[in-house]
Design a protein around this motif. Structure first.
Motif, short mmCIF file in Angstrom:
data_model
loop_
_atom_site.label_atom_id
_atom_site.label_comp_id
_atom_site.label_asym_id
_atom_site.label_seq_id
_atom_site.Cartn_x
_atom_site.Cartn_y
_atom_site.Cartn_z
N VAL A 147 0.84 -1.21 0.00
CA VAL A 147 0.00 0.00 0.00
C VAL A 147 0.87 1.25 0.00
CG1 VAL A 147 -1.85 1.24 1.18
CG2 VAL A 147 -1.78 -1.27 1.26
N MET A 148 0.69 2.10 -1.01
CA MET A 148 1.50 3.32 -1.15
C MET A 148 0.63 4.54 -1.39
SD MET A 148 4.68 2.21 -3.52
CE MET A 148 5.76 0.87 -3.05
N PRO A 149 0.45 5.39 -0.39
CA PRO A 149 -0.23 6.66 -0.62
C PRO A 149 0.66 7.56 -1.48
CG PRO A 149 -0.02 6.17 1.74
CD PRO A 149 0.89 5.25 1.01
N TRP A 150 0.11 8.15 -2.50
CA TRP A 150 0.88 9.05 -3.37
C TRP A 150 0.00 10.23 -3.78
CZ3 TRP A 150 5.66 10.08 -3.56
CH2 TRP A 150 6.21 10.80 -4.61
N ASN A 151 -0.19 11.13 -2.81
CA ASN A 151 -0.98 12.35 -3.03
C ASN A 151 -2.43 12.03 -3.38
OD1 ASN A 151 1.41 13.85 -2.45
ND2 ASN A 151 2.11 13.41 -4.52
N ASP A 152 -2.87 12.25 -4.62
CA ASP A 152 -4.26 11.97 -4.99
C ASP A 152 -4.52 10.48 -5.17
OD1 ASP A 152 -4.82 14.67 -5.00
OD2 ASP A 152 -4.46 14.90 -7.15
N TYR A 153 -3.44 9.69 -5.23
CA TYR A 153 -3.56 8.26 -5.51
C TYR A 153 -3.25 7.41 -4.28
CZ TYR A 153 -3.59 9.20 -10.57
OH TYR A 153 -3.92 9.62 -11.83
N ILE A 154 -3.77 6.19 -4.30
CA ILE A 154 -3.27 5.14 -3.43
C ILE A 154 -2.92 3.97 -4.35
CG2 ILE A 154 -3.69 3.57 -1.50
CD1 ILE A 154 -5.88 5.53 -0.55
N PHE A 155 -1.64 3.64 -4.44
CA PHE A 155 -1.20 2.50 -5.25
C PHE A 155 -1.23 1.25 -4.38
CE2 PHE A 155 1.65 5.90 -7.31
CZ PHE A 155 0.70 6.21 -8.27
N ILE A 156 -1.78 0.16 -4.91
CA ILE A 156 -1.88 -1.08 -4.14
C ILE A 156 -1.45 -2.28 -4.98
CG2 ILE A 156 -3.38 -2.59 -2.78
CD1 ILE A 156 -5.23 -0.27 -2.25
N GLY A 157 -0.52 -3.05 -4.46
CA GLY A 157 -0.15 -4.32 -5.09
C GLY A 157 -1.11 -5.41 -4.66
N THR A 158 -1.48 -6.28 -5.59
CA THR A 158 -2.46 -7.33 -5.27
C THR A 158 -2.20 -8.56 -6.12
OG1 THR A 158 -4.85 -7.75 -5.04
CG2 THR A 158 -4.17 -6.52 -6.97
N TYR A 159 -2.98 -9.59 -5.86
CA TYR A 159 -2.99 -10.77 -6.72
C TYR A 159 -4.40 -11.32 -6.71
CZ TYR A 159 -1.90 -15.26 -8.83
OH TYR A 159 -1.88 -16.34 -9.67
N SER A 160 -5.01 -11.41 -7.88
CA SER A 160 -6.43 -11.80 -7.94
C SER A 160 -6.66 -13.16 -8.59
CB SER A 160 -7.23 -10.73 -8.70
OG SER A 160 -6.80 -10.64 -10.04
N GLY A 161 -5.58 -13.91 -8.81
CA GLY A 161 -5.74 -15.24 -9.43
C GLY A 161 -6.53 -16.19 -8.55
N LYS A 162 -7.20 -17.15 -9.18
CA LYS A 162 -7.98 -18.13 -8.42
C LYS A 162 -7.11 -18.98 -7.50
CE LYS A 162 -11.79 -18.52 -11.72
NZ LYS A 162 -12.49 -19.38 -12.71
N ASP A 163 -5.81 -19.04 -7.83
CA ASP A 163 -4.88 -19.81 -7.01
C ASP A 163 -4.28 -18.98 -5.88
OD1 ASP A 163 -3.49 -18.21 -8.78
OD2 ASP A 163 -2.05 -19.75 -9.40
N TYR A 164 -4.88 -17.83 -5.58
CA TYR A 164 -4.40 -16.96 -4.48
C TYR A 164 -4.11 -17.74 -3.20
CZ TYR A 164 -4.52 -13.21 -0.93
OH TYR A 164 -4.22 -12.38 0.11
N PRO A 165 -5.00 -18.64 -2.76
CA PRO A 165 -4.75 -19.36 -1.49
C PRO A 165 -3.49 -20.23 -1.54
CG PRO A 165 -7.05 -19.62 -2.17
CD PRO A 165 -6.30 -19.04 -3.34
N ASP A 166 -3.03 -20.57 -2.74
CA ASP A 166 -1.87 -21.46 -2.87
C ASP A 166 -0.54 -20.73 -2.66
OD1 ASP A 166 -3.67 -23.46 -3.52
OD2 ASP A 166 -3.46 -23.13 -5.69
N TYR A 167 -0.58 -19.40 -2.66
CA TYR A 167 0.66 -18.63 -2.57
C TYR A 167 0.85 -18.05 -1.17
CZ TYR A 167 1.36 -18.74 -7.64
OH TYR A 167 1.60 -19.15 -8.93
N ILE A 168 1.93 -18.46 -0.48
CA ILE A 168 2.26 -17.83 0.80
C ILE A 168 2.74 -16.39 0.55
CG2 ILE A 168 2.84 -19.93 2.09
CD1 ILE A 168 5.84 -19.28 1.46
#
Length: 313
Positions: A147-168
């Motif tokens: 999570v990165m606040p950048w003035n008017d923006y908030i940048f967020i890294g994510t992962y939305s794959g169906k295999d999300y639970p498989d990744y630590i």
């Protein structure tokens, strides 16, 4: 009189971006870090690699590295809070447990094994107005490195794959992105799909700050392969302008070159071995405060990961 004293001890959180002049921060601790974990206890492929190789960092070295950072904060008159030390427990990465946007501290829905880390900063939480301490719904998975606040923006890294639970290594989900947008309706929340691997650290962006970080007022450090979707990487390249972006290699990403930490728009704490990056930063007019942090980097985290800013001008 008692009420007056109480009000004056409250922390007035203020984080609008990654580079405003830092006034208060939580810095993790490596004291009583505990023995080398087993492979089963590790949370990321880089730690696993060093456990297998017998090169996992030892407490004494990590304590020295963190104290070097504390010394830089003292030089710049930054108020530093440290967690209460829990015996034989890793408390280095304070960014994982909570993060601040504007005047809100948001508790990260962290791996269950790490709940005690949050408890260890209760002395800080208690100084924040309770309305400004946010607990997201249980379905929202998020860590501060994404999570990165950048003035008017908030940048967020994510992962939305169906295999999300498989990744630590997948730490922030789409539910959290939506929740943060609802919390900050006046901000533009921009999410980025990150490349994940449980086994290959050079192909794993554990958090967004492992492959990207804004610096100064209009510059950024970026690693293309950390992003799953090329158009999202291109968006960042265009947003900052190619001439303002320092592209790091796969090896530099592995060594955590994007995980430096800004004390101000023109002052950056960086690892002393980041020769190419530090040279470029100085050429761009930054003051670079070099510290040793290569041992802590073996756990797939560096300077941004081990700091949680509370107040910036």
């Amino acid at each position: 009189m008692e009420l007056f004293i109480f009000l004056n001890t409250m922390l007035e959180l203020n984080i609008k971006n990654e580079t405003g002049r830092l006034r208060a921060v939580v810095l993790g601790t490596a004291e009583s870090n505990g023995p080398t974990p087993s492979i089963e206890e590790a949370y990321d492929p880089k730690s696993i690699e060093h456990i297998k190789a017998g090169t996992y960092p030892v407490e004494a070295d990590m304590v020295k590295e963190m104290e070097a950072v504390a010394k830089v904060f003292k030089k710049y008159d930054v108020k530093v809070y440290r967690p209460e030390v829990i015996k034989d427990y890793n408390q280095i990465f304070s960014r994982d447990i909570a993060f601040v946007i504007e005047n809100k501290l948001i508790k990260a829905n962290i791996l269950p094994d790490r709940e005690r880390e949050y408890e260890a900063i209760k002395h800080v939480i208690e100084q924040i107005k309770s309305d400004n301490v946010i607990q997201l719904p249980e379905k929202c998975h998020v860590e501060g490195g994404d999570v990165m606040p950048w003035n008017d923006y908030i940048f967020i890294g994510t992962y939305s794959g169906k295999d999300y639970p498989d990744y630590i290594t997948a730490r922030t989900n789409t539910d959290a992105v939506i929740a943060i947008q609802e919390l900050f309706p006046d901000k533009i929340v921009k999410s980025f799909e990150l490349r994940k691997s449980n086994t290959e650290p050079k192909n794993n962006a554990l958090h967004l700050d492992c492959c990207f970080q804004p610096i100064g007022t209009n510059k950024a450090i970026l690693h293309k392969n950390g992003f799953l979707v090329e158009s999202e990487y291109e968006w960042l390249l265009n947003f900052f302008g190619k001439e303002n972006v320092f592209e790091i290699t796969k090896d530099e990403m592995y060594n955590m070159n994007s995980n430096v930490f800004s004390i101000a728009e023109d002052v950056i704490i960086s690892e002393q071995n980041f020769t190419r990056l530090n040279t470029w930063l100085r050429e761009q007019g930054f003051t670079v405060e070099e510290v040793p942090y290569a041992e802590i980097a073996k756990q797939e985290g560096l300077l941004r990961c081990s700091t949680m800013p509370l107040i910036r001008d």
